[in-house]
Write a protein that holds these residues in place. Structure first.
Motif, PDB file in Angstrom:
ATOM      1  N   ALA A 108       1.382   5.732   1.578  1.00  0.00           N
ATOM      2  CA  ALA A 108       0.392   4.996   0.781  1.00  0.00           C
ATOM      3  C   ALA A 108      -0.199   5.847  -0.342  1.00  0.00           C
ATOM      4  O   ALA A 108      -0.286   5.405  -1.488  1.00  0.00           O
ATOM      5  N   VAL A 109      -0.599   7.081  -0.018  1.00  0.00           N
ATOM      6  CA  VAL A 109      -1.351   7.867  -1.022  1.00  0.00           C
ATOM      7  C   VAL A 109      -0.629   9.155  -1.443  1.00  0.00           C
ATOM      8  O   VAL A 109      -1.155   9.903  -2.263  1.00  0.00           O
ATOM      9  N   GLY A 110       0.570   9.422  -0.872  1.00  0.00           N
ATOM     10  CA  GLY A 110       1.257  10.662  -1.214  1.00  0.00           C
ATOM     11  C   GLY A 110       0.727  11.828  -0.398  1.00  0.00           C
ATOM     12  O   GLY A 110       0.087  11.635   0.638  1.00  0.00           O
ATOM     13  N   SER A 111       0.960  13.030  -0.900  1.00  0.00           N
ATOM     14  CA  SER A 111       0.671  14.213  -0.087  1.00  0.00           C
ATOM     15  C   SER A 111      -0.714  14.802  -0.333  1.00  0.00           C
ATOM     16  O   SER A 111      -1.100  15.773   0.298  1.00  0.00           O
ATOM     17  N   LEU A 246      -5.769  -0.223   1.018  1.00  0.00           N
ATOM     18  CA  LEU A 246      -5.973  -1.196   2.092  1.00  0.00           C
ATOM     19  C   LEU A 246      -4.612  -1.758   2.496  1.00  0.00           C
ATOM     20  O   LEU A 246      -3.865  -2.252   1.645  1.00  0.00           O
ATOM     21  N   LEU A 247      -4.289  -1.653   3.764  1.00  0.00           N
ATOM     22  CA  LEU A 247      -3.024  -2.177   4.282  1.00  0.00           C
ATOM     23  C   LEU A 247      -3.333  -3.265   5.311  1.00  0.00           C
ATOM     24  O   LEU A 247      -4.461  -3.425   5.741  1.00  0.00           O
ATOM     25  N   LEU A 265     -12.293   2.891  -5.798  1.00  0.00           N
ATOM     26  CA  LEU A 265     -11.297   3.834  -5.273  1.00  0.00           C
ATOM     27  C   LEU A 265      -9.962   3.165  -4.942  1.00  0.00           C
ATOM     28  O   LEU A 265      -8.960   3.849  -4.720  1.00  0.00           O
ATOM     29  N   LEU A 266      -9.940   1.823  -4.905  1.00  0.00           N
ATOM     30  CA  LEU A 266      -8.745   1.112  -4.427  1.00  0.00           C
ATOM     31  C   LEU A 266      -7.525   1.368  -5.304  1.00  0.00           C
ATOM     32  O   LEU A 266      -7.598   1.312  -6.528  1.00  0.00           O
ATOM     33  N   LYS A 267      -6.413   1.678  -4.654  1.00  0.00           N
ATOM     34  CA  LYS A 267      -5.118   1.840  -5.335  1.00  0.00           C
ATOM     35  C   LYS A 267      -4.077   1.111  -4.499  1.00  0.00           C
ATOM     36  O   LYS A 267      -4.156   1.100  -3.273  1.00  0.00           O
ATOM     37  N   PRO A 268      -3.069   0.514  -5.157  1.00  0.00           N
ATOM     38  CA  PRO A 268      -1.987  -0.063  -4.352  1.00  0.00           C
ATOM     39  C   PRO A 268      -1.217   1.065  -3.669  1.00  0.00           C
ATOM     40  O   PRO A 268      -1.133   2.174  -4.222  1.00  0.00           O
ATOM     41  N   PRO A 269      -0.666   0.828  -2.480  1.00  0.00           N
ATOM     42  CA  PRO A 269       0.100   1.886  -1.816  1.00  0.00           C
ATOM     43  C   PRO A 269       1.323   2.274  -2.645  1.00  0.00           C
ATOM     44  O   PRO A 269       1.967   1.425  -3.249  1.00  0.00           O
ATOM     45  N   LEU A 270       1.635   3.594  -2.700  1.00  0.00           N
ATOM     46  CA  LEU A 270       2.805   4.072  -3.443  1.00  0.00           C
ATOM     47  C   LEU A 270       4.086   3.622  -2.770  1.00  0.00           C
ATOM     48  O   LEU A 270       5.066   3.284  -3.424  1.00  0.00           O
ATOM     49  N   ASP A 271       4.092   3.631  -1.450  1.00  0.00           N
ATOM     50  CA  ASP A 271       5.320   3.338  -0.703  1.00  0.00           C
ATOM     51  C   ASP A 271       4.927   2.890   0.709  1.00  0.00           C
ATOM     52  O   ASP A 271       3.758   2.960   1.075  1.00  0.00           O
ATOM     53  N   ASP A 272       5.923   2.479   1.512  1.00  0.00           N
ATOM     54  CA  ASP A 272       5.628   2.100   2.894  1.00  0.00           C
ATOM     55  C   ASP A 272       5.742   3.322   3.816  1.00  0.00           C
ATOM     56  O   ASP A 272       5.950   4.450   3.350  1.00  0.00           O
ATOM     57  N   ALA A 273       5.631   3.100   5.118  1.00  0.00           N
ATOM     58  CA  ALA A 273       5.617   4.213   6.078  1.00  0.00           C
ATOM     59  C   ALA A 273       6.949   4.959   6.104  1.00  0.00           C
ATOM     60  O   ALA A 273       6.980   6.196   6.170  1.00  0.00           O
ATOM     61  N   LEU A 274       8.077   4.229   6.014  1.00  0.00           N
ATOM     62  CA  LEU A 274       9.390   4.891   6.012  1.00  0.00           C
ATOM     63  C   LEU A 274       9.518   5.773   4.772  1.00  0.00           C
ATOM     64  O   LEU A 274       9.981   6.925   4.847  1.00  0.00           O
ATOM     65  N   GLY A 275       9.076   5.243   3.625  1.00  0.00           N
ATOM     66  CA  GLY A 275       9.064   6.046   2.394  1.00  0.00           C
ATOM     67  C   GLY A 275       8.186   7.274   2.568  1.00  0.00           C
ATOM     68  O   GLY A 275       8.496   8.355   2.060  1.00  0.00           O
ATOM     69  N   GLY A 276       7.089   7.119   3.311  1.00  0.00           N
ATOM     70  CA  GLY A 276       6.209   8.255   3.585  1.00  0.00           C
ATOM     71  C   GLY A 276       6.920   9.330   4.385  1.00  0.00           C
ATOM     72  O   GLY A 276       6.765  10.531   4.116  1.00  0.00           O
ATOM     73  N   ALA A 277       7.712   8.910   5.381  1.00  0.00           N
ATOM     74  CA  ALA A 277       8.457   9.878   6.204  1.00  0.00           C
ATOM     75  C   ALA A 277       9.462  10.634   5.338  1.00  0.00           C
ATOM     76  O   ALA A 277       9.622  11.864   5.460  1.00  0.00           O
ATOM     77  N   VAL A 278      10.144   9.911   4.447  1.00  0.00           N
ATOM     78  CA  VAL A 278      11.126  10.542   3.555  1.00  0.00           C
ATOM     79  C   VAL A 278      10.430  11.536   2.620  1.00  0.00           C
ATOM     80  O   VAL A 278      10.867  12.680   2.463  1.00  0.00           O
ATOM     81  N   GLN A 279       9.334  11.112   2.005  1.00  0.00           N
ATOM     82  CA  GLN A 279       8.630  11.987   1.072  1.00  0.00           C
ATOM     83  C   GLN A 279       8.095  13.235   1.781  1.00  0.00           C
ATOM     84  O   GLN A 279       8.113  14.341   1.230  1.00  0.00           O
TER      85      GLN A 279
END
Lengths: 293, 293
Positions: A108-111, A246-247, A265-279
């Protein structure tokens, strides 16, 4: 070519993504449930199945699995010693097991610093500050999950009975709810006897709908729910530049109701959870290897 | 000698009292469950059994049953048509089935205006004004029974988790609760998964105890509970001379916490529910017969 694996395992399915060192996903696959708390060996089997299939989908030889590092975000990893047990029996070159929330936050928010609020049938929160994550909430419907769809639905049924007894002022919403139960409070109570969180949560969108139209009971319920959500957000101690995602199914309904401080502060999520694992895998394994060269 | 029967039937047992026309009880007996909603024929059998035994205990011939009128206060009589069905198949000279709440109210405050609040694992209320009774509450733990032991216990567990997450200020009480679950919120949540109302209610006396000692969370929970109880009492629209009886296990704990307006109305109950059935039988049958003479 150096490859990394991202795995997202939950109570109903396990997804795997194989990516190159720059994070480009070259193969995806899906298998069965991977909750390491409820079934550790079954979870391991489904993780391997999804990983192998991801290699096949990418046109890669699955013999490379023992040379490939993996980040796994798994349901149940927050409890007990299941995480360490699983890491010891996985075949990847390095296996790092995180909670499902941790990879969702990374997606959602990166690293960097940031937070997410999962607002669905249940509620849960996670924030990262200076590399350190903190999770709160998520204790379930009966004594937790304030602001969740399940709690909003339960509140609505409670207020409907109070209105029936004349203890609180009714509204078009409480009248509509009682009508669903043939205007018989006994039927309403009967429904609650075996209702699951999702059954209560099914009424939540109706509450947001009626609140929009000015219904007093609906707005009373949601004012309380928003206060509960913001009380949890308050503990996360967000900075003015920290992204907040917000998810969950109620996210779009909650967004316009939050106070200005959080809306900013609201931002759309960058990616989903699987994308998070990859990143996370790219960050932890590929970039670390590059830096070491 | 003219006799009357009072019957008090509930989910676990059925009690009968045989009395003379002036209300003097001359024989008592007890049999099995008599909930007419869950088992109408079983309830009838236990009612007859208790009635027969009461005649025997009084040294009276149970052949007199068809000449004896009865008031029956029975669990389940508030729902559906069970009441009429049962009245049609009872052998008494006249059979009048009331709810268990109705005879409890008659026992507690007599035949005039007045009210009772049942404050135990659940909560329910009943008032009589100018001969007309009105019952409210009693909808069960999940979406009703505000102020009950079960709700107070559930609130305590919820506030304990909120304190653990730092969302609310903890207290000696929330610390003591968490310690019961080995300081592990997962264990607390596990407990709630299968907890029955009585299991939650078991913690309620602890809340009253700690409130007495000034515990902030305990007082916050009880302030809400007292407000909920008084909101229900408010609907009963009690006059300044109407007696108010508190019944149930939490009654003595609630009494000193009510506002002055309600404390001024408090009276100890005149009699129990079975006594209420007998008094109602005397009022309805014996005195009516006398008046007609």
């Amino acid at each position: 070519m150096k490859l990394v694996l991202g795995i997202d395992g939950g109570g109903t399915s396990c997804r795997a993504a194989l990516a190159t060192a720059d994070g480009t996903v070259i193969g995806r696959a899906k298998s069965g449930a991977a909750n390491i708390r409820t079934d550790l060996t079954g979870a391991r089997a489904n993780i391997l199945d999804a990983a192998r299939q991801a290699f096949v989908a990418a046109g890669q030889d699955s013999e490379l699995i023992p040379q490939t590092p993996a980040i796994l975000g798994l349901a149940g990893a927050n409890v007990g010693t299941y995480r360490k047990q699983l890491e010891a029996i996985l075949p990847f070159s390095v296996s790092r097991v995180e909670t499902d929330a941790e990879i969702a936050l990374e997606g959602a928010v990166g690293s960097g610093d940031g937070a997410m609020a999962i607002l669905g049938t249940g509620t849960a929160y996670m924030a990262r500050k200076a590399g350190k994550s903190r999770a709160i909430g998520g204790w379930g419907f009966q004594v937790g999950d304030q602001g969740s769809g399940a709690r909003i639905g339960r509140d609505l049924l409670e207020q409907t009975l109070l209105a029936y007894d004349g203890i609180r002022q009714g509204s078009p919403l409480t009248q509509a709810m009682l009508a669903i139960f043939r205007d018989n409070p006994e039927d309403l109570v009967e429904f609650t006897t075996n209702a699951k969180p999702g059954d209560f949560g099914g009424f939540a969108p109706k509450v947001f709908d009626h609140a929009e139209k000015g219904d007093a009971v609906a707005n009373w319920i949601l004012d309380k729910a928003v206060a509960d959500v913001e009380a949890a957000l308050g503990v996360l101690d967000l900075g003015d530049d920290d992204p907040l995602c917000l998810l969950g199914g109620l996210a779009p309904l909650y967004a316009p109701r939050l106070s200005a401080r959080y809306r900013a502060l609201l931002k759309p999520p960058l990616d989903d959870a699987l994308g998070g694992a990859v990143q996370m895998a790219v960050r932890v394994f590929a970039k670390a290897a590059e830096a070491a060269r």
